[in-house]
Design an enzyme around this catalytic site. Structure first.
Site, PDB file in Angstrom:
ATOM      1  CB  ALA B  71      -0.913  -0.015   1.211  1.00 13.21           C
ATOM      2  CB  CYS B 130      -3.245   2.573  -8.323  1.00 10.93           C
ATOM      3  SG  CYS B 130      -2.369   2.466  -6.771  1.00 10.93           S
ATOM      4  CE  LYS B 165       0.046  -2.312 -13.876  1.00 13.24           C
ATOM      5  NZ  LYS B 165       1.363  -2.083 -13.245  1.00 13.24           N
TER       6      LYS B 165
HETATM    7  C1  LIG Z   1       5.631  -2.167  -4.348  1.00 12.01           C
HETATM    8  C2  LIG Z   1       4.795  -2.072  -5.589  1.00 12.01           C
HETATM    9  C3  LIG Z   1       4.521  -0.823  -6.140  1.00 12.01           C
HETATM   10  C4  LIG Z   1       3.744  -0.718  -7.288  1.00 12.01           C
HETATM   11  N1  LIG Z   1       3.497   0.504  -7.837  1.00 12.01           N
HETATM   12  C5  LIG Z   1       2.786   0.604  -8.987  1.00 12.01           C
HETATM   13  C6  LIG Z   1       2.573   1.851  -9.630  1.00 12.01           C
HETATM   14  O1  LIG Z   1       3.045   2.887  -9.179  1.00 12.01           O
HETATM   15  N2  LIG Z   1       1.823   1.887 -10.771  1.00 12.01           N
HETATM   16  C7  LIG Z   1       1.301   0.739 -11.310  1.00 12.01           C
HETATM   17  O2  LIG Z   1       0.639   0.817 -12.343  1.00 12.01           O
HETATM   18  N3  LIG Z   1       1.503  -0.468 -10.752  1.00 12.01           N
HETATM   19  C8  LIG Z   1       2.234  -0.550  -9.602  1.00 12.01           C
HETATM   20  N4  LIG Z   1       2.446  -1.792  -9.042  1.00 12.01           N
HETATM   21  C9  LIG Z   1       1.880  -2.990  -9.684  1.00 12.01           C
HETATM   22  C10 LIG Z   1       2.931  -3.695 -10.543  1.00 12.01           C
HETATM   23  O3  LIG Z   1       3.395  -2.858 -11.558  1.00 12.01           O
HETATM   24  C11 LIG Z   1       2.343  -4.990 -11.154  1.00 12.01           C
HETATM   25  O4  LIG Z   1       1.233  -4.658 -11.969  1.00 12.01           O
HETATM   26  C12 LIG Z   1       1.867  -5.982 -10.095  1.00 12.01           C
HETATM   27  O5  LIG Z   1       2.730  -5.939  -8.990  1.00 12.01           O
HETATM   28  C13 LIG Z   1       1.776  -7.420 -10.618  1.00 12.01           C
HETATM   29  O6  LIG Z   1       3.006  -7.911 -11.029  1.00 12.01           O
HETATM   30  P1  LIG Z   1       3.980  -8.813 -10.075  1.00 12.01           P
HETATM   31  O7  LIG Z   1       3.130  -9.874  -9.498  1.00 12.01           O
HETATM   32  O8  LIG Z   1       5.069  -9.276 -10.972  1.00 12.01           O
HETATM   33  O9  LIG Z   1       4.472  -7.881  -8.992  1.00 12.01           O
HETATM   34  C14 LIG Z   1       3.219  -1.899  -7.890  1.00 12.01           C
HETATM   35  C15 LIG Z   1       3.510  -3.147  -7.326  1.00 12.01           C
HETATM   36  C16 LIG Z   1       4.290  -3.255  -6.201  1.00 12.01           C
HETATM   37  C17 LIG Z   1       4.587  -4.616  -5.639  1.00 12.01           C
END
Ligand SMILES: Cc1cc2nc3c(=O)[nH]c(=O)nc-3n(C[C@H](O)[C@H](O)[C@H](O)COP(=O)(O)O)c2cc1C
Ligand SMILES: Cc1cc2nc3c(=O)[nH]c(=O)nc-3n(C[C@H](O)[C@H](O)[C@H](O)COP(=O)(O)OP(=O)(O)OC[C@H]3O[C@@H](n4cnc5c(N)ncnc54)[C@H](O)[C@@H]3O)c2cc1C
Ligand SMILES: Cc1cc2nc3c(=O)[nH]c(=O)nc-3n(C[C@H](O)[C@H](O)[C@H](O)COP(=O)(O)OP(=O)(O)OC[C@H]3O[C@@H](n4cnc5c(N)ncnc54)[C@H](O)[C@@H]3O)c2cc1C
Ligand SMILES: Cc1cc2nc3c(=O)[nH]c(=O)nc-3n(C[C@H](O)[C@H](O)[C@H](O)COP(=O)(O)O)c2cc1C
Ligand code: FES
Ligand code: FES
Lengths: 254, 318, 318, 254
Positions: B71, B130, B165
């Site tokens: 978060a 988000c 996205k």
């Molecule tokens: C710590 C963290 C911060 C994130 N910040 C953003 C963000 O600023 N904008 C966004 O579109 N997605 C954000 N995400 C989502 C990731 O880009 C991604 O869509 C999501 O984590 C799923 O992929 P994963 O399972 O490989 O982490 C964030 C994810 C994490 C874990």
């Protein structure tokens, strides 16, 4: 520069109830106060690495001292000499070394881990090291014998009076501050650190505290580990993993 | 012969299909010690807002089984300061995709307006998904008509590659994907995090100060893969797949399901080398299986289900 | 003193809040060798349809990170044969909750009509959320008005406790929960599985013959917990929480989030003793923390967030 | 009655490339053809237990023979003597023992695992045991020395001709069936089992095949492991874990 490295365990000993010392077969060229992110399982669960302070580092290899508290550290505790571990580090800023000829180190519980390496480094730099160590009870007061030669003073305190001063370690701190305001380095529970910073402020002593936070990346990328800091104008979040884990006391407690 | 890994997303050409996901790779500098960033297909930077944003109170992270709740809440220095970081990053020779976030339609436009003349910002990824901000964010991403109007506005304001996205927290993600497509998006990326939470039984309080957070990591891979499969059948624009990828095998699942490229998020935290390792692993797989280019395997798991018509055998199903 | 573990759901009284989830415990007989079934709060049996149903083609299972995909597809012997098994099971002295499934509103009614006079069927759990059948199942569970009309019909046909099982594959689960409540449901149970899939990179085909399947197990716990938190604030009827529970600590998270009782699914497969262990663990927690009954901790994690009014301190937030 | 039991590893040896033999410190009173569900990790990933046949059981303890192929079995392969494993079993129906004075056992690759225990049991019941063992190449033809005294005949076949008959093991089977139709028991790849059932049918020999399926519960509760069976009227699904893993050949192949 942090690196990801597979190392092998040379020694792994239970040194106090739930507290283990792990000696690895390689050094990471860390400074005191820096930490590593250690992988506790080759599987996807537990998912994250665990942050552990550098307890010692150098020719003898990297040394960690940790309490097996939760699921991840308990898995770590099962590893045997010869097993491999995956280490990311060194991470974080480390303790600053000032010009002062002496320093007071205040350890609370497992917070002793990073302060041992600091004590050795300060002593080798020709400074007097006053080491104050508080814990709940005597059996949690683990300090490696190899460290004691580096200490000018070693005082202990326990909550239950089972060893040393009966009461908080910050009461012992006050006695030493009365003799002269030198930088105070602390690592331990937040309550202890707050009290330490408050007491030191009365004597105009500079403080450095090593903080804990839940971490994911450990390298500054995820913004997950932030702590509120009170610098210049108002509040701001800083990352414990790269802007810390060491902060000056007034920066984080007020 | 080395397989051809090139991927085109709108006007953007990437040398390979692998990029770190937004919010999981800072502005690249944190991972530069581990490998040469120019090995990446692209880099997606953290959600960028018009003004600086301090994000949510800590605690911001909670580990979950094979996953991670976060978060963070859009902490970022604002588009002006971000521009400097983007410029530096572009020097590494890798396309930078700017993840654009906001609390209102106006906010998104301001970010794009500010960056439109910046060559270094190669493409936008519009974050309408988000889960960690109270206004905007996911709220935009759950209603097709809202998505269509927002994306339409942005489309009219930029000539750059526009990626939308998508949030997985919806009944029918293909509906949202089609809305983005018809409003002129060049591509969709999915999935953002699943809304989740954790409770500490010792304190009897939610672990996260924000109460809920976004779930990412291997735990969500099956859901992400299903959505990529569905969306890539529902739209004609390319799909960037993500959610729980930890290496080449996972990435290949997404490509086979219909993703043209993939993004890696949380796995960077446990293995800083995961992106280049994934590039290598994909190349090896293609070579070993005789595919001359990565585009040959995109959506291939669907092909195999098509009944062979007029051929030797039936469809294998009775 | 032993804490009071009793829970009431509609007219059903359970001696403790723990039950195996539908489809994960057969008709009890498979787990009888491991422990005395009378230790359970209740047993929920497999989705039961009016006619026998052979289910989906294999492969029906795929392991995922900290989770499991299944596409069983309502294989069951039909309500007539199921009745015999339910009678036998009721002999163990544990309330049997019959999970009712169907492909049409008519189907659900037939099952209930058949069982209405059977004392041994203590309650119904209406499965409007199965992702693994082409018609019906989840299709019923995603539109509030459809839910309201279906549940209303069933309510008029039964005096027994009527539990409605919700799908997590929706944008707003509270909407569906409220529809079930206003149609007269005695309780809601959640979550059913998240729709997911897996691809085998060796064969380049989906692992499951059904292509998609339902994701369960620890991986989904954060999502399930969030939904239980939301739904228990949105409705006044009791919530039965499930999704990824593997022991007392997980179960306590659900209770603290607002669930009055919990169900355990996939974890039975890895630990046949998980249900009785969870009962014991909950009792221990209550004793250790000085709660005299389990009802005292239901939703407690929300209480702690309420700002103390007119009291000593503020709300802790600036 | 199946039980859940923690056992300790007495021996764990690599007996052929990727194939390991694990001897446990306790018996589960299994019949030949039954299997266990073994937990490969104390964490939540891999999530499911792995089904492994009883390779031997009795006073010497439970013995497993397995190929480390995927992630779970590779984790299992890392366990050392003294480590504990969590076993659910015995599960499944096991091989039926007929009145016939002899039997042919057809093993394909790691399918040899359950047939060794069957061979011993049949021999001890006074029957002649014709053991036919096929594999891709010679180094995969692992048969424990302790088993050979129980075998009346041991013939091998390899796909590459590096040992025994050059070709499928079912070609060897045919030679023995010509000498008299006795029950044929098989465990191995599906293609081999199908061929075995087809060949045996020509000689009116009864067949029993041990099948594999992806499993979750292993006890019949989840309906995940079903196989299509062709009994009486039309198709129906049966559970490999409790209705099997042993089926008569004509029931599952046609
Ligand atoms: C710590 C963290 C911060 C994130 N910040 C953003 C963000 O600023 N904008 C966004 O579109 N997605 C954000 N995400 C989502 C990731 O880009 C991604 O869509 C999501 O984590 C799923 O992929 P994963 O399972 O490989 O982490 C964030 C994810 C994490 C874990
Ligand atoms: C910079 C730094 C240095 C540290 N040095 C040491 C040390 O030298 N010795 C030592 O014993 N402990 C140290 N800790 C604390 C140590 O990281 C935690 O005890 C450990 O992460 C707990 O993991 P677990 O798997 O046992 O607990 P779990 O409860 O299973 O952990 C769940 C999650 O919460 C995180 N977490 C839980 N407790 C803490 C905590 N106190 N601090 C940070 N994250 C936590 C875990 O990392 C994990 O992501 C340090 C923490 C930090 C931030
Ligand atoms: C009744 C029975 C008895 C068996 N006996 C033996 C034995 O004695 N020795 C031996 O080496 N193997 C045996 N197998 C096969 C063995 O279970 C698989 O090789 C093993 O499960 C693979 O797990 P993994 O973690 O290595 O592979 P992964 O690919 O990581 O497994 C992923 C999932 O698929 C399942 N799976 C993968 N391959 C198989 C398979 N061939 N059969 C069933 N499930 C599979 C796993 O159990 C797991 O749930 C048996 C299978 C069954 C059903
Ligand atoms: C193999 C399997 C079969 C299931 N069958 C049913 C079913 O027939 N009816 C139903 O309502 N839910 C069914 N479910 C869903 C579970 O009851 C439960 O809602 C879900 O698995 C989440 O709980 P868990 O994570 O503890 O497994 C099934 C789940 C599994 C794993
Ligand atoms: S742990 Fe990721 S920024 Fe500190
Ligand atoms: S594995 Fe569950 S029924 Fe066979």
């Amino acid at each position: 520069m942090p690196q990801m490295k597979v190392m092998y365990i040379k020694e792994h000993t239970l040194v106090a109830p739930d507290i283990r010392r792990m000696v690895l077969d390689d050094s990471i060229y860390a400074r005191p106060g820096q930490f590593v992110q250690i992988s506790v399982s080759p599987t996807l669960d537990p998912f994250l690495r665990r942050p552990l302070s550098v307890h010692d580092d150098g020719e003898g290899g990297l040394v960690l001292l940790y309490r097996a508290s939760g699921r991840g550290t308990r898995l770590l505790a099962e590893k045997k000499p010869g097993d491999s571990v995956d280490i990311l580090g060194p991470l974080g800023n480390g303790f600053p070394v000032t010009d002062a000829p002496a320093a007071i180190l205040v350890a609370g519980g497992i917070g002793v881990a990073p302060l041992c390496y600091l004590a050795r480094t300060l002593c080798e730099a020709g400074k007097q090291v006053i080491f104050l160590f508080g814990a709940q009870k005597a059996d949690q007061l683990y300090i490696p014998k190899a460290i004691t030669p580096f200490l000018t003073v070693l005082e202990t305190a326990t909550d239950d009076g089972s060893a040393g001063h009966h009461g908080p370690v910050t009461e012992v701190l006050e006695q030493f501050l009365q003799k002269g305001a030198v930088p105070v380095y602390g690592c331990g529970p937040e309550g202890m650190l707050r009290a330490m910073v408050r007491v030191a402020a009365q004597y105009y002593a500079q403080t450095y505290v090593s903080l804990e936070a839940r971490m994911a990346c450990g390298v500054g990328a995820c913004l997950g580990c932030v702590v509120e800091t009170f610098q210049n104008s108002g509040e701001a979040y800083q990352r414990v993993c790269v802007d810390g884990p060491v902060f000056s006391g007034e920066e984080v407690f007020r | 012969m080395n397989p051809d890994l090139t991927v085109n997303i709108g006007r953007l050409t990437m040398q390979n299909p692998v990029m770190p996901a937004s919010g999981c790779f800072g502005y690249g500098e944190e991972y530069a010690p581990f490998f040469d960033l120019s090995r990446l297909g692209a880099i997606v930077v953290k959600g960028t807002t018009a003004e600086p944003c301090s994000g949510n109170h800590p605690v911001r992270l909670a580990e979950t089984p094979a996953g991670l709740l976060n978060a963070i809440g859009l902490q970022n220095p604002g588009v002006k300061a971000a521009r400097e970081k983007i410029r530096e990053l572009a020097h590494c020779g890798v396309p930078v995709i700017v993840n654009v976030a906001g609390h209102s339609a106006e906010d998104y436009l301001r970010v794009i307006d500010f960056l439109e003349e910046e060559e270094e910002a190669a493409a936008y990824e519009v974050n309408i998904s988000c889960p960690n901000v109270s206004a905007g964010g996911m709220a935009f991403g759950t209603e097709p008509c809202v998505v269509e109007s927002l994306v339409g506005n942005l489309r009219r304001s930029t000539k750059k590659t526009l990626i939308v996205k998508l949030s997985p927290n919806v009944t029918d993600i293909t509906e949202i994907a089609r809305a983005a497509e018809s409003a002129g998006a060049d591509a969709v990326s999915l999935i953002n995090t699943l809304l989740g939470m954790a409770i500490d039984t010792a304190t009897r309080r939610p672990v996260l100060a924000n109460i809920t957070g976004g779930l990412s990591g291997p735990a969500i891979k099956p859901v992400a893969l299903r959505m990529v499969w569905q969306v890539s059948s529902a739209v004609k624009i390319p799909v960037i797949g993500m959610g729980g990828i930890t290496g080449a095998r996972d990435a290949l699942e997404f490509l086979l399901a219909g993703a043209s490229a993939v993004a890696i998020g949380a796995a960077n935290f446990t293995n800083p080398m995961v992106c280049p390792e994934t590039v290598d692993g994909i190349a090896d797989y293609l070579s070993e299986n005789g595919f001359e280019s990565v585009s040959r395997i995109v959506g291939l798991a669907k092909e195999s289900l098509r009944p062979v018509t007029g051929g030797v055998c039936g469809c294998g199903k009775k």
